[in-house]
Design a protein around this motif. Structure first.
Motif, PDB file in Angstrom:
ATOM      1  N   ALA A   1      44.563  43.931  37.874  1.00  0.00           N
ATOM      2  CA  ALA A   1      44.458  44.168  39.320  1.00  0.00           C
ATOM      3  C   ALA A   1      45.711  43.669  40.039  1.00  0.00           C
ATOM      4  O   ALA A   1      46.188  44.303  40.986  1.00  0.00           O
TER       5      ALA A   1
ATOM      6  N   PHE B   1      48.319  45.986  42.146  1.00  0.00           N
ATOM      7  CA  PHE B   1      48.636  45.687  43.543  1.00  0.00           C
ATOM      8  C   PHE B   1      50.146  45.636  43.752  1.00  0.00           C
ATOM      9  O   PHE B   1      50.682  46.219  44.708  1.00  0.00           O
TER      10      PHE B   1
ATOM     11  N   LYS C   1      45.226  50.090  51.083  1.00  0.00           N
ATOM     12  CA  LYS C   1      45.189  49.456  49.759  1.00  0.00           C
ATOM     13  C   LYS C   1      46.036  48.196  49.683  1.00  0.00           C
ATOM     14  O   LYS C   1      45.925  47.425  48.714  1.00  0.00           O
TER      15      LYS C   1
ATOM     16  N   VAL D   1      44.216  43.986  51.340  1.00  0.00           N
ATOM     17  CA  VAL D   1      43.033  43.508  50.610  1.00  0.00           C
ATOM     18  C   VAL D   1      42.824  42.013  50.867  1.00  0.00           C
ATOM     19  O   VAL D   1      43.556  41.385  51.648  1.00  0.00           O
TER      20      VAL D   1
ATOM     21  N   ASP E   1      39.406  38.424  46.938  1.00  0.00           N
ATOM     22  CA  ASP E   1      38.361  38.916  46.039  1.00  0.00           C
ATOM     23  C   ASP E   1      38.822  40.114  45.212  1.00  0.00           C
ATOM     24  O   ASP E   1      38.268  40.391  44.142  1.00  0.00           O
ATOM     25  N   TYR E   2      39.814  40.819  45.729  1.00  0.00           N
ATOM     26  CA  TYR E   2      40.316  41.998  45.028  1.00  0.00           C
ATOM     27  C   TYR E   2      40.822  41.629  43.629  1.00  0.00           C
ATOM     28  O   TYR E   2      40.777  42.457  42.702  1.00  0.00           O
TER      29      TYR E   2
ATOM     30  N   ARG F   1      36.413  41.920  37.362  1.00  0.00           N
ATOM     31  CA  ARG F   1      35.251  42.755  37.611  1.00  0.00           C
ATOM     32  C   ARG F   1      34.183  42.474  36.554  1.00  0.00           C
ATOM     33  O   ARG F   1      34.506  42.266  35.381  1.00  0.00           O
TER      34      ARG F   1
END
Length: 356
Positions: free
Chosen positions: A241, A245, A338, A341, A344-345, A349
């Motif tokens: 992630a 980003f 996007k 964020v 938490d992004y 997951r």
């Protein structure tokens, strides 16, 4: 009887010849230089000059920037690659759709004289093409244009024969491709980074400062950290992630330069506290900042809402200050969302358990 037949044939032939000469007069009586609008060797063009009757001018030049050949606007700004592409494509593919009828010609010439855009193409210092771009024809599928003979560059001779021009396969008029507004030609890049060159990205939210954060990437691009505004390290993090980003900043464009507000109104906005701020620091320790403000809604009601009244702020756009705070622009949530964020992004997951 035989003589009458011969005389009739002569009359018919003369009539056909007269009809052909009249119907082809516009094409055949003009010098090639006054109807040959296209310029095939667009790769050799080094400068395009555009000017209108309102004294707006734009000069586009191809020159070396940081070792790479690029187009610039008025010698100050990088040009939009797509706008340059469509301009040169148009110049290359221009063709005559039809001549202007004798009945319409006076009105078209008057229109061109009062409101046309002059376009000049240069190869080096040599003027190789000059023509005037008017408005759309009645069907709005062609564009009125008039060409100059530049065989004597010091004294181009303007034709008196306008044409309806087109680009085959483009079912629209072409005037907008020759805009004399500087902002229409300027590049709209806000962020453009090679991801491994990024060292840190800080995203700040005014109304939720606790959701502000900084992503840090090590010089060897192997280690990543995410810290909140109060200095707490976010653990654990999903490195995929984080990399994703960082990759978003490879190319981010704003929508347009704002041309709706007065300078005083723009200043009143930028003097207020921003809503979001993004700051990037690269490997050379150079920082780049983008500030964002909410944009008041002008009465637009989104289709996907059950609200009784329009929202107070534009649901699709914000105002922004970019390029070292030099440019006041309009930003699209679709592109920038996007980037805005929260920490938490970056959390791992939860893996979905397959149903047995």
């Amino acid at each position: 009887m035989k003589r009458n037949t011969i005389a009739l044939l002569v009359v018919l032939l003369l009539g056909a010849l007269t009809f052909w000469l009249v119907s082809h007069r516009d094409r055949s009586s003009l010098k090639k230089e006054l109807r040959d609008f296209a310029y095939a060797d667009t790769g050799s063009i080094t400068k395009v000059f555009l000017a209108d009757k309102s004294l707006h001018e734009v000069t586009l030049t191809r020159e070396k920037v940081d070792g790479v050949m690029q187009w610039k606007v008025n010698g100050k700004y990088i040009a939009r690659p797509d706008a340059i592409y469509y301009l040169l494509q148009t110049v290359h593919d221009l063709s005559i759709k039809e001549p202007v009828s004798n009945k319409a010609k006076p009105g078209v010439i008057k229109q061109l004289a009062s409101g046309a855009i002059k376009c000049q193409l240069f190869v080096g210092d040599k003027l190789v093409k000059q023509f005037y771009v008017g408005g759309a024809d009645q069907e709005e599928t062609g564009t009125y244009m008039l060409l100059s003979d530049v065989s004597d560059p010091d004294d181009p001779i303007n034709s008196t024969e306008p044409f309806v021009m087109e680009v085959k396969g483009v079912n629209a008029y072409l005037t907008t491709r020759f805009s004399t507004k500087e902002g229409e030609w300027r590049d709209r890049t806000c962020f453009k980074y090679f991801a491994p060159d990024i060292r840190s990205i800080t995203v700040e939210h005014k109304d939720h400062p606790e959701q502000s954060f900084t992503v840090t990437q090590s010089a060897d691009n192997r280690t990543y950290t995410v810290t909140t505004k109060d200095g707490k390290t976010v653990l654990p993090i999903d490195t995929i992630a984080v990399r994703q980003f960082i990759s978003y900043f490879g190319h981010i464009n704003f929508e347009n330069f704002d041309n709706t507000l007065t300078k005083e109104h723009q200043d009143s906005i930028t003097n207020s506290h921003w809503e979001h701020r993004i700051t990037i620091t690269d490997a050379s320790n150079k920082s780049n900042e983008a500030l964002m403000w909410l944009k008041k809604n002008d009465g637009f009601m989104p289709d996907d809402t059950t609200a009784a009244a329009p929202p107070p702020f534009d649901p699709d756009h914000m105002f922004g200050l970019v390029n070292n705070k030099q440019d006041f622009v309009v930003i699209n949530y679709y592109v920038f969302g996007k980037l805005l964020v929260t920490p938490d992004y970056f959390l791992p997951r939860k893996k979905e358990v397959p149903i047995k």
